[in-house]
Design a protein around this motif. Sequence first.
Motif, PDB file in Angstrom:
ATOM      1  N   LEU A 157     -24.603  49.130  11.285  1.00  3.82           N
ATOM      2  CA  LEU A 157     -25.389  48.289  12.190  1.00  3.82           C
ATOM      3  C   LEU A 157     -25.287  46.814  11.798  1.00  3.82           C
ATOM      4  O   LEU A 157     -25.207  45.933  12.668  1.00  3.82           O
ATOM      5  CB  LEU A 157     -26.846  48.742  12.187  1.00  3.82           C
ATOM      6  CG  LEU A 157     -27.134  50.077  12.898  1.00  3.82           C
ATOM      7  CD1 LEU A 157     -28.524  50.585  12.538  1.00  3.82           C
ATOM      8  CD2 LEU A 157     -27.002  49.917  14.406  1.00  3.82           C
ATOM      9  N   SER A 158     -25.286  46.534  10.500  1.00  3.74           N
ATOM     10  CA  SER A 158     -25.158  45.143  10.048  1.00  3.74           C
ATOM     11  C   SER A 158     -23.845  44.537  10.523  1.00  3.74           C
ATOM     12  O   SER A 158     -23.797  43.386  10.988  1.00  3.74           O
ATOM     13  CB  SER A 158     -25.246  45.078   8.523  1.00  3.74           C
ATOM     14  OG  SER A 158     -26.484  45.533   8.058  1.00  3.74           O
ATOM     15  N   LEU A 159     -22.784  45.302  10.408  1.00  2.00           N
ATOM     16  CA  LEU A 159     -21.471  44.808  10.825  1.00  2.00           C
ATOM     17  C   LEU A 159     -21.383  44.670  12.340  1.00  2.00           C
ATOM     18  O   LEU A 159     -20.678  43.782  12.849  1.00  2.00           O
ATOM     19  CB  LEU A 159     -20.377  45.740  10.306  1.00  2.00           C
ATOM     20  CG  LEU A 159     -20.223  45.764   8.777  1.00  2.00           C
ATOM     21  CD1 LEU A 159     -19.323  46.915   8.343  1.00  2.00           C
ATOM     22  CD2 LEU A 159     -19.658  44.433   8.278  1.00  2.00           C
ATOM     23  N   MET A 160     -22.105  45.505  13.070  1.00  2.00           N
ATOM     24  CA  MET A 160     -22.105  45.390  14.520  1.00  2.00           C
ATOM     25  C   MET A 160     -22.863  44.144  14.968  1.00  2.00           C
ATOM     26  O   MET A 160     -22.474  43.471  15.932  1.00  2.00           O
ATOM     27  CB  MET A 160     -22.736  46.635  15.150  1.00  2.00           C
ATOM     28  CG  MET A 160     -21.938  47.916  14.962  1.00  2.00           C
ATOM     29  SD  MET A 160     -20.292  47.825  15.682  1.00  2.00           S
ATOM     30  CE  MET A 160     -20.671  47.622  17.422  1.00  2.00           C
ATOM     31  N   VAL A 161     -23.935  43.831  14.281  1.00  2.00           N
ATOM     32  CA  VAL A 161     -24.727  42.650  14.634  1.00  2.00           C
ATOM     33  C   VAL A 161     -23.979  41.377  14.268  1.00  2.00           C
ATOM     34  O   VAL A 161     -24.046  40.372  14.986  1.00  2.00           O
ATOM     35  CB  VAL A 161     -26.098  42.698  13.928  1.00  2.00           C
ATOM     36  CG1 VAL A 161     -26.841  41.385  14.110  1.00  2.00           C
ATOM     37  CG2 VAL A 161     -26.936  43.842  14.471  1.00  2.00           C
ATOM     38  N   VAL A 177     -22.521  44.027  20.786  1.00  2.00           N
ATOM     39  CA  VAL A 177     -23.847  44.561  21.100  1.00  2.00           C
ATOM     40  C   VAL A 177     -24.747  43.532  21.773  1.00  2.00           C
ATOM     41  O   VAL A 177     -25.883  43.852  22.126  1.00  2.00           O
ATOM     42  CB  VAL A 177     -24.533  45.093  19.822  1.00  2.00           C
ATOM     43  CG1 VAL A 177     -23.795  46.287  19.274  1.00  2.00           C
ATOM     44  CG2 VAL A 177     -24.678  43.994  18.767  1.00  2.00           C
ATOM     45  N   GLY A 178     -24.251  42.316  21.979  1.00  2.00           N
ATOM     46  CA  GLY A 178     -25.068  41.299  22.626  1.00  2.00           C
ATOM     47  C   GLY A 178     -24.940  41.277  24.132  1.00  2.00           C
ATOM     48  O   GLY A 178     -25.651  40.535  24.807  1.00  2.00           O
ATOM     49  N   ALA A 179     -24.045  42.099  24.679  1.00  2.00           N
ATOM     50  CA  ALA A 179     -23.855  42.172  26.130  1.00  2.00           C
ATOM     51  C   ALA A 179     -24.420  43.494  26.652  1.00  2.00           C
ATOM     52  O   ALA A 179     -24.572  44.468  25.905  1.00  2.00           O
ATOM     53  CB  ALA A 179     -22.366  42.064  26.475  1.00  2.00           C
ATOM     54  N   TYR A 180     -24.731  43.518  27.942  1.00  2.00           N
ATOM     55  CA  TYR A 180     -25.154  44.783  28.546  1.00  2.00           C
ATOM     56  C   TYR A 180     -24.044  45.821  28.419  1.00  2.00           C
ATOM     57  O   TYR A 180     -22.856  45.501  28.499  1.00  2.00           O
ATOM     58  CB  TYR A 180     -25.448  44.601  30.038  1.00  2.00           C
ATOM     59  CG  TYR A 180     -26.633  43.742  30.379  1.00  2.00           C
ATOM     60  CD1 TYR A 180     -27.876  43.967  29.811  1.00  2.00           C
ATOM     61  CD2 TYR A 180     -26.506  42.707  31.305  1.00  2.00           C
ATOM     62  CE1 TYR A 180     -28.972  43.183  30.152  1.00  2.00           C
ATOM     63  CE2 TYR A 180     -27.590  41.918  31.660  1.00  2.00           C
ATOM     64  CZ  TYR A 180     -28.824  42.154  31.069  1.00  2.00           C
ATOM     65  OH  TYR A 180     -29.892  41.382  31.408  1.00  2.00           O
ATOM     66  N   SER A 181     -24.452  47.067  28.285  1.00  2.00           N
ATOM     67  CA  SER A 181     -23.505  48.173  28.358  1.00  2.00           C
ATOM     68  C   SER A 181     -23.538  48.759  29.757  1.00  2.00           C
ATOM     69  O   SER A 181     -24.304  48.323  30.623  1.00  2.00           O
ATOM     70  CB  SER A 181     -23.880  49.252  27.341  1.00  2.00           C
ATOM     71  OG  SER A 181     -25.029  49.975  27.786  1.00  2.00           O
ATOM     72  N   ASP A 182     -22.714  49.762  30.011  1.00  2.00           N
ATOM     73  CA  ASP A 182     -22.874  50.560  31.222  1.00  2.00           C
ATOM     74  C   ASP A 182     -24.285  51.118  31.250  1.00  2.00           C
ATOM     75  O   ASP A 182     -24.889  51.380  30.199  1.00  2.00           O
ATOM     76  CB  ASP A 182     -21.877  51.719  31.239  1.00  2.00           C
ATOM     77  CG  ASP A 182     -20.432  51.257  31.322  1.00  2.00           C
ATOM     78  OD1 ASP A 182     -20.203  50.119  31.775  1.00  2.00           O
ATOM     79  OD2 ASP A 182     -19.544  52.039  30.930  1.00  2.00           O
ATOM     80  N   LEU A 225     -30.889  48.186  33.952  1.00  2.00           N
ATOM     81  CA  LEU A 225     -29.582  47.755  33.446  1.00  2.00           C
ATOM     82  C   LEU A 225     -29.016  48.710  32.400  1.00  2.00           C
ATOM     83  O   LEU A 225     -28.034  49.395  32.645  1.00  2.00           O
ATOM     84  CB  LEU A 225     -29.642  46.326  32.898  1.00  2.00           C
ATOM     85  CG  LEU A 225     -29.970  45.263  33.947  1.00  2.00           C
ATOM     86  CD1 LEU A 225     -30.117  43.891  33.297  1.00  2.00           C
ATOM     87  CD2 LEU A 225     -28.896  45.217  35.027  1.00  2.00           C
ATOM     88  N   CYS A 226     -29.629  48.775  31.204  1.00  2.00           N
ATOM     89  CA  CYS A 226     -29.121  49.684  30.175  1.00  2.00           C
ATOM     90  C   CYS A 226     -30.149  49.777  29.057  1.00  2.00           C
ATOM     91  O   CYS A 226     -31.055  48.953  28.961  1.00  2.00           O
ATOM     92  CB  CYS A 226     -27.780  49.196  29.606  1.00  2.00           C
ATOM     93  SG  CYS A 226     -27.865  47.669  28.625  1.00  2.00           S
ATOM     94  N   SER A 227     -29.985  50.783  28.221  1.00  2.00           N
ATOM     95  CA  SER A 227     -30.828  50.869  27.029  1.00  2.00           C
ATOM     96  C   SER A 227     -30.331  49.875  25.989  1.00  2.00           C
ATOM     97  O   SER A 227     -29.210  49.355  26.086  1.00  2.00           O
ATOM     98  CB  SER A 227     -30.818  52.286  26.456  1.00  2.00           C
ATOM     99  OG  SER A 227     -29.509  52.679  26.079  1.00  2.00           O
ATOM    100  N   ASN A 228     -31.160  49.598  24.983  1.00  2.00           N
ATOM    101  CA  ASN A 228     -30.761  48.577  24.000  1.00  2.00           C
ATOM    102  C   ASN A 228     -29.528  49.040  23.232  1.00  2.00           C
ATOM    103  O   ASN A 228     -29.383  50.221  22.892  1.00  2.00           O
ATOM    104  CB  ASN A 228     -31.934  48.237  23.081  1.00  2.00           C
ATOM    105  CG  ASN A 228     -32.063  49.155  21.897  1.00  2.00           C
ATOM    106  OD1 ASN A 228     -31.429  48.941  20.863  1.00  2.00           O
ATOM    107  ND2 ASN A 228     -32.868  50.212  22.036  1.00  2.00           N
ATOM    108  N   THR A 229     -28.642  48.114  22.978  1.00  2.00           N
ATOM    109  CA  THR A 229     -27.335  48.484  22.455  1.00  2.00           C
ATOM    110  C   THR A 229     -27.369  48.917  20.990  1.00  2.00           C
ATOM    111  O   THR A 229     -26.595  49.784  20.576  1.00  2.00           O
ATOM    112  CB  THR A 229     -26.345  47.330  22.637  1.00  2.00           C
ATOM    113  OG1 THR A 229     -26.888  46.144  22.032  1.00  2.00           O
ATOM    114  CG2 THR A 229     -26.094  47.066  24.116  1.00  2.00           C
TER     115      THR A 229
END
Length: 501
Positions: free
Chosen positions: A92-96, A129-134, A353-357
């Motif tokens: 998660l740290s690397l994704m953020v 992870v800062g953009a909306y997903s499907d 829109l979507c759940s939190n990424t």
Amino acid sequence: KIVTASPPPGGGAPPLKKPYPPSHVLTLGEINPNVLSAQYAVRGELVQRAAAIKEEMAAGSANVPFKKVLECNIGNPQAVGQSPIGFNRQVLSLMVCPALLDQPGVDALFAPDAIARAKEYLAAIPSGVGAYSDSQGFRIVREQVADFISSRDGLPASPEDIFLTDGASKGVGFLLSLILRGGGSDGLLVPIPQYPLYSATLALQETHMLGYELDEAAGWSLPISLLEAELEDAQAKGVATRALVVINPGNPTGNSLPYDNMVECIDFCAKHGLVLMADEVYQENIWDGGRPFHSFKKVLMEMSPRPNLQLVSFHSTSKGFLGECGLRGGYFEIVGFDPEVKAQLLKLISIGLCSNTLGQIATGLMVQPPRPGDASYEIYSGERDAILASMKRRATMLVDGLNALEGVTCNQPQGAMYAFPSITLPPKAIAAAKDAGKVPDTFYALALLEATGIVVVPGSGFGQKEGTWHFRTTFLPPESEMTDVVDRMTAFHADFMGKYA
């Protein structure tokens, strides 16, 4: 605010300044009455009083006989000291902050399989992870969930039938919004005791809660005869029953349904054309080896002949051994739904829109942990096993302590994170509760809080058999503190029973 008019034509003095009329403020009589009627005991009166005590303690103004408030009211493991799983937090740290992957020395800070997993996700999710997903959720995570279900059940699963959600609760809300038609004529079969999410949501949607009582004397079993009776009674009243909710393992009861009982539930729903909503968020929390977890999907697919059933199964990152409640990750899988209805479900979810990424990524990490041979496997499995083993010890310690109290009986939990003891309260205590304008088990729980700092939830917040009183407590405080929890409860209970003898 003051209104100033322009000068009149031809000059002269401007007119007098006139104030706006007094602004109108909403009153309780003007808001949605369903909001007023909805109750959510897990965050109700006890928790509000506990929060006030904590504020007083922080300000140094509290006059209480304890040094710490112990929040046993909710399954929130990390709030009471459980550490997060290291591998998951590394990914998660690397994704953020993907830039960390390019920093010198990253290999010394992060495990190689955590780095590899983050790169795998980032390759599939180039916008990060800062953009909306499907709206249905990241495809890569839904594929991982499908693989998890296939491995768990030995049966195929499709990412097209999986929807990623902000915890299981949001998924429940979506399905109820889809199934229930409004107007006050629909009903939902819900276990008693139940998790207050269901009663609160039904109140908001003006839907009849059709409570079926679990059998406490038989380990909180689910008698199908009661379902039939409740359904027949609803039909006689003109209520259209739409679905059956089953919480397995149980919350707040801690029961785990036997296989044959699950078959009966499926047959019942198929016979009456009901959607089966399987709340399975505690599937990793199994304490009785004689009652292993079976998913309703697996049981359905193993039946011969296989009934025609619409099934929804929910899971969450908040429970199990992860306890990642704040990340709000979860999913549901649908089985047997008409494609056109499925399209409407996706439309409903798309409104938000979507759940939190980050919750979506946490869900992927839940369902695809390190495997044997991976660099993090030994540490990961050690953390997992230690948490689950400690939970089981704490459950036994707490329930043994409760069963030693006068007038208290408690089934040993077969699963989940809770004990739900029954209390026989003295008549004088019930009278005192009435004088105070409190339900008796709320009166008891408030007294417990004021004397010990332990926060529990009154059984009346979950529903209970008429004439019985309960409270729900987690067994999540650190193992090093569990003896103190039992000792505090024991001393309080003896004083309380003596006071009202």
